[in-house]
Design an enzyme around this catalytic site. Structure first.
Site, PDB file in Angstrom:
ATOM      1  N   CYS A 192      -0.390   7.450  -6.057  1.00 37.91           N
ATOM      2  CA  CYS A 192      -1.311   8.197  -6.468  1.00 37.91           C
ATOM      3  C   CYS A 192      -2.519   8.180  -5.817  1.00 37.91           C
ATOM      4  O   CYS A 192      -3.437   8.902  -5.399  1.00 37.91           O
ATOM      5  CB  CYS A 192      -1.322   8.390  -8.032  1.00 37.91           C
ATOM      6  SG  CYS A 192       0.046   9.176  -8.608  1.00 37.91           S
ATOM      7  N   CYS A 197      -1.463   4.921 -11.204  1.00 35.36           N
ATOM      8  CA  CYS A 197      -0.255   4.914 -10.156  1.00 35.36           C
ATOM      9  C   CYS A 197      -0.775   4.599  -8.879  1.00 35.36           C
ATOM     10  O   CYS A 197      -1.688   5.308  -8.123  1.00 35.36           O
ATOM     11  CB  CYS A 197       0.028   6.448 -10.357  1.00 35.36           C
ATOM     12  SG  CYS A 197       1.305   7.005  -8.901  1.00 35.36           S
TER      13      CYS A 197
END
Length: 107
Positions: A33, A30
């Site tokens: 992230c 991600c």
């Protein structure tokens, strides 16, 4: 730096903590992230001794992500005395995470 914990460690490290806890639910694939990770690490340094700052990989702990209704990542949950007190979904600034952690009791 924030430690990564497993599903098996969650109860002891988060729910039984006597300090407020920030838990970053994320995944290595991600991009947001990965952008949030160094910010979470900075917050961990700033709050050392006053709060716990931890990370959970949703791919390694899918049951935990499901239990806490983590549907989008990154998702940062804040716990106080074993209870979730707030959450933030998406990329957050250090100031935002700091404010939410202070509200959770890490003054």
């Amino acid at each position: 730096m924030a430690a990564t914990i497993t599903q098996e460690q969650f109860e002891q490290e988060v729910l039984e903590s006597d300090k407020p806890v920030l838990v970053d639910f994320s995944a290595s694939w991600c991009a947001p992230c990965r952008a949030l990770s160094p910010i979470v690490d900075q917050v961990a340094v700033d709050f050392e001794g006053r709060a716990r700052v931890l990370k959970v990989d949703v791919d390694a702990a899918p049951e935990l992500a499901e239990k806490y209704r983590v549907q989008s990542i990154p998702c940062v949950l804040f716990f106080s005395r074993g209870e979730e007190v707030s959450r933030f979904v998406g990329l957050a600034s250090k100031a935002k995470l700091t404010t939410l952690l202070e509200v959770a009791g890490a003054v």
